[in-house]
Structure formats: structure tokens, C-alpha cells
Design a protein around this motif. Structure first.
Motif, short mmCIF file in Angstrom:
data_model
loop_
_atom_site.label_atom_id
_atom_site.label_comp_id
_atom_site.label_asym_id
_atom_site.label_seq_id
_atom_site.Cartn_x
_atom_site.Cartn_y
_atom_site.Cartn_z
N LYS A 72 -21.10 7.94 84.47
CA LYS A 72 -20.36 8.71 85.46
C LYS A 72 -20.72 8.29 86.88
N ALA A 73 -22.02 8.01 87.09
CA ALA A 73 -22.45 7.65 88.44
C ALA A 73 -21.85 6.33 88.90
N THR A 74 -21.51 5.47 87.97
CA THR A 74 -20.95 4.16 88.31
C THR A 74 -19.46 4.07 88.01
N ALA A 75 -18.84 5.22 87.69
CA ALA A 75 -17.41 5.26 87.39
C ALA A 75 -17.05 4.26 86.31
N SER A 76 -17.88 4.21 85.27
CA SER A 76 -17.70 3.21 84.22
C SER A 76 -17.12 3.81 82.94
N GLU A 77 -16.51 4.98 83.04
CA GLU A 77 -15.93 5.61 81.85
C GLU A 77 -14.92 4.71 81.15
N PRO A 78 -14.01 4.03 81.88
CA PRO A 78 -13.06 3.14 81.18
C PRO A 78 -13.76 2.01 80.42
N TYR A 79 -14.84 1.49 81.00
CA TYR A 79 -15.57 0.41 80.35
C TYR A 79 -16.18 0.90 79.03
N GLU A 80 -16.83 2.07 79.06
CA GLU A 80 -17.44 2.61 77.85
C GLU A 80 -16.36 2.97 76.82
N THR A 81 -15.25 3.52 77.31
CA THR A 81 -14.16 3.84 76.39
C THR A 81 -13.64 2.59 75.70
N ASP A 82 -13.52 1.48 76.45
CA ASP A 82 -13.06 0.22 75.85
C ASP A 82 -14.05 -0.27 74.80
N ARG A 83 -15.34 -0.09 75.06
CA ARG A 83 -16.33 -0.54 74.08
C ARG A 83 -16.26 0.31 72.80
N VAL A 84 -16.10 1.63 72.97
CA VAL A 84 -15.94 2.49 71.80
C VAL A 84 -14.63 2.17 71.09
N ARG A 85 -13.58 1.91 71.88
CA ARG A 85 -12.29 1.57 71.28
C ARG A 85 -12.40 0.29 70.44
N GLY A 86 -13.15 -0.69 70.95
CA GLY A 86 -13.33 -1.93 70.19
C GLY A 86 -14.09 -1.71 68.90
N ALA A 87 -15.16 -0.90 68.96
CA ALA A 87 -15.93 -0.61 67.75
C ALA A 87 -15.10 0.21 66.77
N SER A 88 -14.33 1.15 67.29
CA SER A 88 -13.48 1.97 66.42
C SER A 88 -12.38 1.12 65.80
N ARG A 89 -11.84 0.17 66.57
CA ARG A 89 -10.79 -0.69 66.03
C ARG A 89 -11.33 -1.57 64.90
N ARG A 90 -12.56 -2.03 65.08
CA ARG A 90 -13.18 -2.83 64.02
C ARG A 90 -13.33 -1.99 62.76
N LEU A 91 -13.75 -0.72 62.92
CA LEU A 91 -13.87 0.16 61.77
C LEU A 91 -12.50 0.41 61.15
N PHE A 92 -11.48 0.62 61.99
CA PHE A 92 -10.13 0.83 61.48
C PHE A 92 -9.67 -0.38 60.66
N ASP A 93 -9.86 -1.57 61.21
CA ASP A 93 -9.42 -2.78 60.50
C ASP A 93 -10.15 -2.95 59.17
N ASP A 94 -11.47 -2.74 59.20
CA ASP A 94 -12.24 -2.90 57.96
C ASP A 94 -11.88 -1.83 56.94
N THR A 95 -11.60 -0.60 57.43
CA THR A 95 -11.21 0.47 56.52
C THR A 95 -9.86 0.17 55.88
N MET A 96 -8.90 -0.28 56.67
CA MET A 96 -7.58 -0.59 56.11
C MET A 96 -7.65 -1.79 55.17
N HIS A 97 -8.51 -2.74 55.48
CA HIS A 97 -8.70 -3.89 54.59
C HIS A 97 -9.19 -3.41 53.23
N MET A 98 -10.05 -2.41 53.24
CA MET A 98 -10.56 -1.85 51.99
C MET A 98 -9.50 -1.00 51.29
N LEU A 99 -8.81 -0.15 52.08
CA LEU A 99 -7.85 0.78 51.48
C LEU A 99 -6.64 0.06 50.89
#
Length: 659
Positions: free
Chosen positions: A242-269
Motif C-alpha cells: 500500500k505504501a508503494t501503491a503496488s496493489e496492481p503489481y501484487e494482483t498481477d502476481r496472484v493472477r499469474g499464480a492463480s492462472r497457473r493453477l486454473f490451467d493445471d486444474t483444467m488439464h487434470m479435469l
């Protein structure tokens, strides 16, 4: 799957785990095998009892309501009633009794199976945590917190679901198929072959699915751990974000990790949803084939010569029993799903269990008793381990900070052994009761030197000695019992103030706790709180100020009454007035104790018997404050930068004014 770049210590040891499920049962199931055997036997009774109603119903259709004779497989004719009324009563009692027996056996089976499953998982959880807490600091330097939590929670939960659910279902299914097969072959062998012809195909289909699914499950587990780590790091660092106004950066990193989980989950399903309808189709075709062949048999005659006769009641029994295993066979996909998750999770659990600690007690280690407090560093050199179980304090988000501090300020100059030592040829001595101060630039290795005394790491070369004993030759418990530690960030657990002060001396009474808090200048603010010593401090002590938390930590050290004391930047995180108040309690704590004081503010160590100036892992100056201040070295430059001798007077004046 983890790549070479993001491979964790868990992955490296997980790859060497052999037959994890067999190991799970061999290690943790052996002592609870009585429950397992009882569950299997009760399950056999329940499943075979559940087959009685359709068999008796088929016999009743022919022998009670039809023109045939009342007959049951494996039951001698002399035991069966001959009149229709008696046969009807017998059928009614047999069917009702079978339902009662099935219910009772199922209850016994459920209790026994859950005793086995949950008992095993209780032991796995405790052993995992015990193993984790016993690992070296080098492991925690390199850890991914999310992955650690994933093993202790998600992975053990997967094992529990398999043992409690999938294992139950697989035993039930195996028993049911065996029982149905026996009954069908006794009733009509030819039609039984027709009914069960799909089973081998299902087995082959399942083996193919398990082979194809295993790497997909492993990839998904890795993605879950990666996402957990990313979220945990983001939450822990939310203030900086918050102090560095980096919320979009952290959101992008979580989005990337979540997307990887989504892709791996769909690959399995995608594979799973191909397998499940396939199993249902094969089971349905088996039912349809039984109905078609049996119906043709009754309407036209035997489909092949020598097949024998088929009664209407027998045909009904076949249809009922075939329908009984259609649904369980369709559940095989869920069993396989649980098994594959459990297999990957058990690999990760045992991967953790197989990480070897490197800082251990020697076979002939002795107890450190009657400690006088003489400390000596003899030509000490240290480099962080660089191996499967070693740390790399400079990697990724750990770069630029000391892996040994509690979120502290003393960053190392590297971390890998091949990048050179972070401590090199350091020698000094502290006599009992003396204070030796370690000062120098951030990243010089001061905290690392102190942690070598606690034997959180072992020296690469040279030795650290207490009362003449190499610390590697004494037991760790007795060594750490003799050494007290107060760091920059006071570690408090969610609980009461009294519980936090007692931590490490759990048997201390209330009077001893209060006396320690008075000595730490904490008693007054504690008694001003609504609940006093019973005040809950919240997670990490969030309900207290930084200065209050620090004085609680000092009181904890005073209660332990160690012969040797380490003060690691103990006042750098508070304001100057609070620092002076804390410094007074630290002075009281360090009286008559051998003290290693790591300081960023030089004003706090001016009275030290010896000051060591550490730079790039080496001692570049040593002496008293007056000697070093009047020289032209690094200490003099640091002192000048911190406003010189006036700092001490200013701190004392402010503290006195506040009091």
C-alpha cells in the motif's frame, strides 16, 4: 510442474520418495492394523449381507409366486421350506434380517475405518510438524511459507480423504464385485460371463487413466502450493504494498499464480471428465448387455447350446445385482481421483520427512552445566549451505536481507557457498560478565555471527566455544538454555501477556513473571491494561505497541535468567524515547552476564567492554568506544554520522521527561 528454477527443497526430496502409499501404510498403519482388519471384516459381512435380498427375491419369484422350486445358492435344499407359505415367511425374515445385519456391520465398519484413517492422519500431522520444527534454520531461510502450510494442511487433508473415503469406497467396491461375481456364477455361469465381460476393460481403462493422470495431479499440487505462497507473501507485505501503491503489481502476481493453477486444474479435469463418462458407459453397457442376452434367453431360448436354462427369478436377480455394481463402478473415477491426490500428497509429506537436519547433537554430546559465560570465536568462517537441504538467502525475495534475522536489518553478502563466505576468519573472546558489541554496515554479517553462538548454523571452519566447549560438542538444548536472545522484532504468540513471558519457562509462577516484568519496565503498562497480565496480545502481538512488545520480550529473557545474552538490534525499531526506556531494562538484563550486543545505533553500546567493527564478514576494527571514536576508521565515520556523543544525553533527557 516445478521447473529447475522454481524447484523447492520439497520437490528435490519428493522425487526420491519410493512407493509413498506403501510407505504410508507401513509407517503409520502398522500400529493401527487391528482397526483396519476389523473394518475389512465388517465390510465383507455388510456387502455379502446386502446381496441376500436380491438373491432371495429372485428365488421367491420362482419358488413362491411362480411354478418352480424355492432354491438358494450354497443352501442345501433340506434346509429350505417346501410350502409356498413357509417359503414366503422364510424370504421375508431373510430379507429383513439381511438389512439389519447390513446396517450393524456397516456401523462397525464405519467406526473401525474412521478410527484407522483419522488415527493415521493424526500421527502424520504431528510427525510432520515435529520434523518441521526440528529442521535447521537453513531450511527456513529457503522456505516457501505457503508450501509448508500446504503440506501441513492440504496434503494431510488429501491423505485423510483417501483413507476415510476413497479407501472405504475401494474396499466396498472390491468386496461388492467379488460377492456379486460369486453369486452370479452360482446362479447362471454363462450369463455371469456376459455380465462381467466389461470388468477387464474397465480395469485396463483405469490403469491407463492413472498413468496419464499422475503428472497432472502433481502439477496441480505444485500450483496450489505456489498460489498459497504468493498470497501469504502478499498479505504479509500488505503495508509495503500500500505504501508503494503496488496493489496492481501484487494482483498481477496472484493472477499469474492463480492462472497457473486454473490451467493445471483444467488439464487434470479434462482427462478426469473423459474417464468418468467412459466408466459410466462401460457399466451401462454391461447392464444393457445383461438385459438383452437374458431377455432373448427367456423369449427365444439359450443363445448358445449348452448354456442351460434361465428362470425369470434368476434373470431378475441378475438385473438387480448388475444394477448394484453399475453405480459403484462409476465411482471408480472418484476413488482414482482421491488416490492420485493422496499419492502426490504422500510424496510431499515424505519429501518433508526425508529432509535431513545438518545441525544435530553429536553422538557423544555432553550437557553444558554450571555455565560461567566465557565465549570465544576461534578463526570462524561461515558460508551458507548450497545443496538440496541448504539455504540460499540471496535468492528471489530473500535477496538483500539477512536470512538469520527476525525480519532484521543485517543482510548477508550472499548466501550461496560458491559465492564465498559471509563470515571469514573472525576471532574474539568475551570473559564472563563482559559485553562485546558488534557494529558495522547493514549486511556485514553481525547477526550471523550471533546465531552461530546459538548453533542455529554450524561454522564452516573454526569453532565457537562456551566455557572452552566447542558448541558442536554439547547438546543443543543445554546450549540454548544457557543463551538468551532478544531480537529487533519481538516474537509474541496469540495468548495472554503472562503466557508470552513464560514462553521457554512454562513452569514459572505468577510472582516470577511479575518480577521479570518489573525488571523489564513492563509491569506498569501491563497493570494499566483492562485484563492486566491476562490481556490477550493478538496474533504476533498486534494489540501492543512496538515498545511494549519489546519489553515483553526482555521480560521473557529475564525470566529465563541465561548466563549469556544476545541483543540483536533490540532497540532499533522504536522511537528514541522508548529506546532509552528499553535500554535501561536491557542494561539491567545484561548485568553480570556475558553479552553480545548487535547495534545499529552506536549510542547504545558506548559502555561495551569491547566493540568489534564488522565489514564484509570480517572484523576490521576492535577496541573501546573512546579508542575507536578518536581513530580515523569506519567506527569514527559511523559515530560522526549518528551525531556523536550528544545522542546519549538526548535519549536520556527525553525518557526522563516522559517518565
Amino acid at each position: 510442474m516445478s521447473t529447475a528454477d522454481d524447484e523447492s527443497v520439497f520437490d528435490r526430496y519428493r522425487a526420491d520418495v519410493d512407493r509413498p502409499m506403501r510407505r504410508l501404510f507401513g509407517t503409520y498403519g502398522r500400529d493401527r492394523r487391528g482397526w483396519f482388519v476389523l473394518g475389512v471384516l465388517a465390510n465383507l459381512v455388510a456387502q455379502f449381507a446386502s446381496l441376500v435380498p436380491p438373491v432371495v427375491l429372485g428365488a421367491a419369484i420362482d419358488g413362491v409366486f411362480g411354478v418352480g422350486q424355492f432354491q438358494l445358492p450354497l443352501v442345501p435344499d433340506g434346509w429350505l421350506p417346501r410350502t409356498q407359505a413357509a417359503a414366503f415367511e422364510f424370504s421375508l425374515v431373510a430379507i429383513a434380517g439381511a438389512f439389519v445385519l447390513t446396517a450393524l456391520a456397516t456401523w462397525v465398519y464405519g467406526v473401525a475405518a474412521n478410527e484407522f484413517a483419522h488415527g493415521v492422519m493424526h500421527e502424520v500431522r504431528v510427525d510432520c510438524f515435529e520434523k518441521l520444527s526440528g529442521l535447521d534454520m537453513s531450511f527456513f531461510d529457503d522456505k516457501q511459507t505457503g508450501e509448508v502450510l500446504s503440506i501441513l494442511s492440504s496434503d494431510t487433508e488429501n491423505l485423510e480423504l483417501f483413507l476415510d473415503d476413497a479407501l472405504v469406497s475401494s474396499v466396498r467396491l472390491g468386496t461388492l464385485l467379488l460377492g456379486i461375481g460369486i453369486v452370479l456364477f452360482l446362479e447362471q455361469p454363462y450369463l455371469a460371463v456376459v455380465t462381467l465381460v466389461a470388468v477387464p476393460v474397465m480395469v485396463l481403462f483405469t490403469l491407463w487413466f492413472m498413468r496419464a493422470a499422475e503428472p497432472r495431479y502433481a502439477a496441480r499440487r505444485s500450483s496450489i502450493a505456489n498460489l498459497n505462497t504468493r498470497i501469504e507473501n502478499a498479505v504479509a507485505g500488505v503495508e509495503l504494498t500500500k505504501a508503494t501503491a503496488s496493489e496492481p503489481y501484487e494482483t498481477d502476481r496472484v493472477r499469474g499464480a492463480s492462472r497457473r493453477l486454473f490451467d493445471d486444474t483444467m488439464h487434470m479435469l479434462r482427462l478426469s471428465y473423459f474417464y468418468r463418462p467412459g466408466m459410466e458407459l462401460l457399466a451401462g453397457l454391461s447392464f444393457a448387455l445383461t438385459f438383452g442376452v437374458g431377455g432373448y434367453w427367456l423369449l427365444v431360448g439359450p443363445p448358445v447350446s449348452g448354456a442351460g436354462s434361465l428362470q425369470v427369478g434368476t434373470f431378475v436377480t441378475f438385473l438387480l445385482l448388475t444394477q448394484r455394481f453399475v453405480s459403484p463402478l462409476a465411482e471408480v473415477s472418484d476413488i482414482v481421483d482421491r488416490y492420485e491426490n493422496a499419492k502426490v500428497s504422500s510424496e510431499r509429506v515424505f519429501g518433508l520427512m526425508d529432509i535431513p537436519p545438518t545441525v544435530t547433537d553429536a553422538a557423544d554430546a555432553v550437557e553444558l552445566t554450571d555455565v560461567e559465560g566465557r565465549v570465544a570465536y576461534d578463526d570462524v568462517t561461515f558460508a551458507y549451505p548450497d545443496g538440496p537441504d541448504g539455504a540460499n538467502a540471496a535468492d528471489d525475495e530473500h535477496a538483500g536481507r539477512d536470512a538469520t534475522t527476525d525480519g532484521g536489518t543485517d543482510a548477508t553478502t550472499g548466501g550461496r557457498a560458491d559465492e564465498g563466505p559471509v563470515i571469514e576468519d573472525v576471532s574474539f573472546e568475551a570473559e564472563p560478565g563482559e559485553t562485546v558489541a558488534l557494529v558495522g554496515p547493514t549486511g556485514a554479517g553481525k547477526s550471523t555471527l550471533a546465531k552461530l553462538l546459538l548453533r542455529l548454523y554450524d561454522t564452516t571452519e573454526g569453532a565457537v566455544r562456551v566455557d572452552g566447549h566447542d558448541v558442536r560438542e554439547v547438546t543443543r538444548d543445554s546450549l540454548r538454555d544457557a543463551v538468551g536472545y532478544v531480537g529487533q522484532d519481538a516474537v509474541l504468540f496469540d495468548g495472554t501477556i503472562a503466557e508470552n513471558v513464560r514462553y521457554g519457562r512454562f513452569e514459572a509462577d505468577a510472582d516470577a513473571v511479575r518480577e521479570a516484568c518489573r525488571a523489564a519496565e513492563a509491569h506498569d503498562f501491563i497493570t494499566d491494561l483492562p485484563a492486566g497480565y491476562d490481556t490477550r496480545v493478538g496474533e504476533r502481538g498486534v494489540k501492543l505497541s512496538g515498545g511494549q512488545r519489546q519489553r515483553i520480550a526482555i521480560a521473557r529473557a529475564m525470566l529465563r535468567d541465561p548466563a549469556i545474552l544476545i541483543l540483536d538490534e533490540a532497540t532499533s525499531a522504536v522511537d528514541t524515547a522508548t529506546e532509552a526506556r528499553i535500554q535501561r531494562s536491557l542494561d539491567r538484563l545484561s548485568e553480570d552476564r556475558t553479552t553480545l550486543a548487535i547495534a545499529h545505533r552506536l549510542s547504545t553500546v558506548t559502555d561495551a567492554d569491547t566493540i568489534l567493527v564488522v565489514e564484509d564478514g570480517q572484523v576490521v576494527e576492535r577496541g573501546t568506544h573512546d579508542d575507536l571514536k578518536d581513530g580515523d576508521g569506519l567506527y569514527a565515520a559511523l559515530w560522526a554520522a549518528q551525531a556523536g556523543e550528544g545522542v546519549v544525553d538526548e535519549l536520556v533527557d527525553r525518557a526522563d521527561a516522559d517518565d
